[in-house]
Design a protein around this motif. Structure first.
Motif, PDB file in Angstrom:
ATOM      1  N   ILE A   1       2.967   0.566  -1.972  1.00 23.47           N
ATOM      2  CA  ILE A   1       3.414   0.889  -0.612  1.00 23.47           C
ATOM      3  C   ILE A   1       2.546   1.994  -0.025  1.00 23.47           C
ATOM      4  CG2 ILE A   1       5.322   1.856   0.733  1.00 23.47           C
ATOM      5  CD1 ILE A   1       7.225   0.547  -1.341  1.00 23.47           C
ATOM      6  N   ALA A   2       2.347   3.038  -0.825  1.00 26.22           N
ATOM      7  CA  ALA A   2       1.629   4.212  -0.331  1.00 26.22           C
ATOM      8  C   ALA A   2       0.191   3.897   0.036  1.00 26.22           C
ATOM      9  CB  ALA A   2       1.676   5.318  -1.384  1.00 26.22           C
ATOM     10  N   GLU A   3      -0.444   2.991  -0.714  1.00 27.47           N
ATOM     11  CA  GLU A   3      -1.856   2.717  -0.462  1.00 27.47           C
ATOM     12  C   GLU A   3      -2.078   1.937   0.834  1.00 27.47           C
ATOM     13  OE1 GLU A   3      -3.018   0.623  -3.945  1.00 27.47           O
ATOM     14  OE2 GLU A   3      -2.249  -1.328  -3.282  1.00 27.47           O
ATOM     15  N   MET A   4      -1.022   1.410   1.431  1.00 27.46           N
ATOM     16  CA  MET A   4      -1.139   0.713   2.706  1.00 27.46           C
ATOM     17  C   MET A   4      -0.950   1.649   3.898  1.00 27.46           C
ATOM     18  SD  MET A   4      -1.891  -2.296   1.819  1.00 27.46           S
ATOM     19  CE  MET A   4      -1.736  -3.146   3.395  1.00 27.46           C
ATOM     20  N   LEU A   5      -0.688   2.926   3.635  1.00 26.61           N
ATOM     21  CA  LEU A   5      -0.396   3.887   4.687  1.00 26.61           C
ATOM     22  C   LEU A   5      -1.409   5.028   4.635  1.00 26.61           C
ATOM     23  CD1 LEU A   5       3.452   3.958   4.124  1.00 26.61           C
ATOM     24  CD2 LEU A   5       2.243   2.751   5.948  1.00 26.61           C
ATOM     25  N   PRO A   6      -1.531   5.806   5.693  1.00 25.13           N
ATOM     26  CA  PRO A   6      -2.479   6.927   5.681  1.00 25.13           C
ATOM     27  C   PRO A   6      -2.180   7.895   4.537  1.00 25.13           C
ATOM     28  CG  PRO A   6      -1.715   6.499   7.913  1.00 25.13           C
ATOM     29  CD  PRO A   6      -0.876   5.651   7.013  1.00 25.13           C
ATOM     30  N   PRO A   7      -3.192   8.570   4.017  1.00 27.59           N
ATOM     31  CA  PRO A   7      -2.990   9.516   2.918  1.00 27.59           C
ATOM     32  C   PRO A   7      -1.939  10.574   3.255  1.00 27.59           C
ATOM     33  CG  PRO A   7      -5.325   9.122   3.242  1.00 27.59           C
ATOM     34  CD  PRO A   7      -4.616   8.457   4.393  1.00 27.59           C
ATOM     35  N   GLY A   8      -1.066  10.817   2.295  1.00 26.11           N
ATOM     36  CA  GLY A   8      -0.050  11.847   2.456  1.00 26.11           C
ATOM     37  C   GLY A   8       1.243  11.384   3.074  1.00 26.11           C
ATOM     38  N   VAL A   9       1.274  10.184   3.637  1.00 26.66           N
ATOM     39  CA  VAL A   9       2.515   9.708   4.263  1.00 26.66           C
ATOM     40  C   VAL A   9       3.572   9.426   3.204  1.00 26.66           C
ATOM     41  CG1 VAL A   9       3.552   7.843   5.619  1.00 26.66           C
ATOM     42  CG2 VAL A   9       1.362   8.842   6.309  1.00 26.66           C
TER      43      VAL A   9
END
Length: 493
Positions: free
Chosen positions: A195-203
Motif C-alpha cells: 500500500i505504502a509504495e503506491m503513495l508518496p514517501p512518508g504518507v
C-alpha cells in the motif's frame, strides 16, 4: 516445517530494517513448534523516524484535493490484487502465522482493496462544504485534516480492521503511522508495504514490535494528532490516559459482548441456523462483533439448541491450511487459556457444556491452540462466559420468557458494540432493534457477513467511542473549520 518469511518496517517511502537489525520470531498457532518467520522489532528510535516522516509528508498530502487522494486509493486497490501468485503466497503465509482457515484469510486479503474503493467513493461528499445563509452571517463549515494519525490494529482481523481506518485517514488528508499487532505481523506487514509504495514517501509508515517497548512512545509522541485504536478495554483505557497528556483526540473500538435475541416468530431453517453459527464461531469466535450471548424465546429454545448443535457437529477442527478444516486454532496460548477457564468455570458451576466438531488429528489438537466449538446451555447469568467477552469458540445460550425480558438481559452488559434480532416481522425487528444498547444491530444475521461496511461501526459504554467505516469514519480524522462573514458579503462580485 520452518520458513524464512520476513517483514521489515516501512518508513519514508522505503522498506527498512529495525534499528540494529532486530527481529522476533512468529510461530504457527496450529503447530507451535513451527517457526513461520520473523518480523522487525522496532525501537523507540524507529517510532520517531516514522512520525517524523509522516509529519514531513503531511503538508503536501493534505494539500491534494479529495478527488486526487481518491484516485490514489483506487490505484492502491488495484495494486493489492494485481499479482495473483503473490496474493496467494501472502494468504497462505497469513493462515500459517494467524491460524484462521485459508478461506477466511483469502477473504481478508482479497477484499482489502474494496475498502479503499468504497472510501474513495466519498470524495465528492468530502469536497462539499456545508453552508449556512444569513442573516446575521453567511457561514462556511469546512473540514481540515487533523495531521499525523496513529493507527493501532489487533491480531484477530488486522487487515480488515486496518481497512476500516487507513483509507479513511488517507482520504481525509492525514498521513499515518501504523502499528501492527505483534502476533501475525509478517503477511500484514508485507501487504501494508505494498500500500505504502503506491503513495508518496512518508504518507504511510509501518511499525511492528513489542507494545511494552514502543507503545507509550507512540501514544505520547508530540507529532501524533489523532489516535485510532482497536483492542481490549484495559489497553484502551491506557491509550486514553496517555492521550490525555497531550489532549490527543482518540477513537476507541474496544470489543463487545454482543447479544442476539431469537424471538418467538423467528425463522430457524437450515440457512438461518448456519448464519447463527457463523455469527458466533467465524474465526473461532475471535471477532469483536461476534455473537457472544444468545437469548432465545423459551418456546423455540429446544429447537434452536438442536439445530445449532447439528451445525456445530459438522465442523472440522485442525490446521487452517488443510482443505477440510472449517475451524482453526486460537491465535495464541493466552487467549486459549481465557476461553478454557470460562468453560471450566461453567462446568464447575453446573452448566450443561457441550463440545462439538471432528478432530481428524488428535495429536495436532493437543499440541496447537485448539478449542472445539462449544455451547453452554442455560448457564447462570453471573458466569464469566455470559458476563465477559469470550473471544473464542464458546457460546452461552439462555432461554427467555418474553421479548421484554430478552431486551433487558441483552442490555444488562458493560459492553455496547453490536447486537442482533431474529424475527420474521420487519416492524417488530426495527422496534426491538431501537431498544437495544449497541452501536450496530443486525437483523436475521450477525457479524462480518451481515455488516454493511458503508455504515459507521463502533460502540459505547466499555466498547469505546468514535466510529470507523462509513463517512463518519472519515470525519474522525477531520476537524470542522467554521468561516463566517456578514450576510451577503461573500456573494459580492
Amino acid at each position: 516445517m520452518t520458513d524464512t518469511a520476513q517483514s521489515g518496517l516501512y518508513i519514508d517511502g522505503q522498506r527498512v530494517e529495525a534499528s540494529g537489525g532486530r527481529r522476533y520470531p512468529i510461530h504457527n498457532p496450529a503447530r507451535p513448534a513451527e517457526r513461520v518467520g520473523q518480523a522487525a522489532l522496532a525501537s523507540v528510535e524507529d517510532v520517531d523516524r516514522a512520525f517524523q516522516a509522516a509529519h514531513r509528508a503531511f503538508p503536501a498530502w493534505s494539500a491534494r484535493s479529495p478527488a486526487e487522494r481518491a484516485a490514489l486509493l483506487r490505484r492502491v486497490a488495484e495494486h493489492l490484487t494485481a499479482d495473483a501468485v503473490d496474493l496467494e503466497r501472502r494468504t497462505r503465509l497469513f493462515t500459517r502465522e494467524h491460524g484462521k482457515v485459508l478461506k477466511e484469510a483469502a477473504t481478508e486479503m482479497g477484499r482489502l482493496g474494496s475498502r479503499f474503493t468504497d472510501v474513495a467513493d466519498n470524495a465528492p461528499r468530502l469536497m462539499a462544504d456545508e453552508r449556512l445563509s444569513g442573516p446575521p452571517f453567511d457561514t462556511v463549515i469546512a473540514r481540515k485534516p487533523r495531521g499525523v494519525a496513529l493507527l493501532i490494529v489487533p491480531w484477530n482481523w488486522p487487515l480488515s480492521i486496518l481497512g476500516a481506518k487507513l483509507p479513511q485517514a488517507l482520504l481525509a488528508g492525514s498521513t499515518v503511522v501504523i502499528k501492527l499487532p505483534q502476533q501475525s505481523a509478517i503477511a500484514p506487514a508485507q501487504t501494508v508495504a505494498m500500500i505504502a509504495e503506491m503513495l508518496p514517501p512518508g504518507v504511510v509508515n509501518l511499525i511492528t514490535g513489542e507494545a511494552a517497548e514502543i507503545g507509550d512512545a507512540m501514544l505520547t509522541h508530540p507529532l501524533a494528532a489523532a489516535i485510532n485504536f482497536t483492542g481490549s478495554v484495559g489497553v484502551g483505557k491506557h491509550v486514553m490516559r496517555l492521550a490525555a497528556e497531550r489532549l490527543t483526540p482518540v477513537t476507541l473500538e474496544l470489543g463487545g459482548n454482543d447479544a442476539a435475541l431469537v424471538l418467538q416468530d423467528a425463522e430457524l431453517d437450515a440457512a438461518a441456523l448456519r448464519r447463527l453459527y457463523q455469527g458466533a464461531f467465524m474465526t473461532a469466535g475471535q471477532i469483536c462483533m461476534a455473537m457472544k450471548r444468545l437469548y432465545v424465546h423459551r418456546s423455540r429454545y429446544d429447537e434452536l439448541v438442536q439445530g445449532l448443535s447439528a451445525v456445530a457437529a459438522e465442523q472440522v477442527v485442525g490446521d487452517g491450511l488443510l482443505p477440510d478444516t472449517t475451524m482453526g486454532p486460537l491465535n495464541n496460548p493466552r487467549q486459549l487459556q481465557v476461553v478454557r477457564d470460562m468453560i471450566q468455570q461453567a462446568r464447575e458451576r453446573g452448566a450443561d457444556v457441550r463440545e462439538f466438531g471432528a478432530v481428524p488429528d488428535p495429536a495436532l489438537y493437543r499440541q496447537g491452540h485448539f478449542q472445539r466449538p462449544t455451547l453452554v446451555l442455560d448457564p447462570d447469568p453471573s458466569l464469566d462466559v455470559v458476563r465477559e467477552e469470550q473471544f473464542g469458540p464458546v457460546l452461552p445460550i439462555l432461554p427467555v420468557d418474553t421479548q421484554e425480558q430478552g431486551i433487558a438481559l441483552a442490555n444488562d452488559s458493560r459492553f455496547a458494540l453490536c447486537s442482533s434480532v431474529w424475527t420474521a416481522d420487519p416492524e417488530r425487528a426495527m422496534a426491538v432493534a431501537r431498544q437495544l444498547e449497541a452501536g450496530y444491530t443486525y437483523l436475521n444475521g450477525h457479524g462480518p457477513l451481515a455488516q454493511d461496511n458503508r455504515a459507521p461501526f463502533g460502540g459505547f459504554k466499555d466498547s469505546g467511542f468514535g466510529r470507523n467505516l462509513g463517512f463518519q469514519g472519515i470525519e474522525g480524522f477531520l476537524s470542522p473549520h467554521s468561516i463566517s462573514a456578514p450576510a451577503g458579503w461573500l456573494h459580492k462580485a
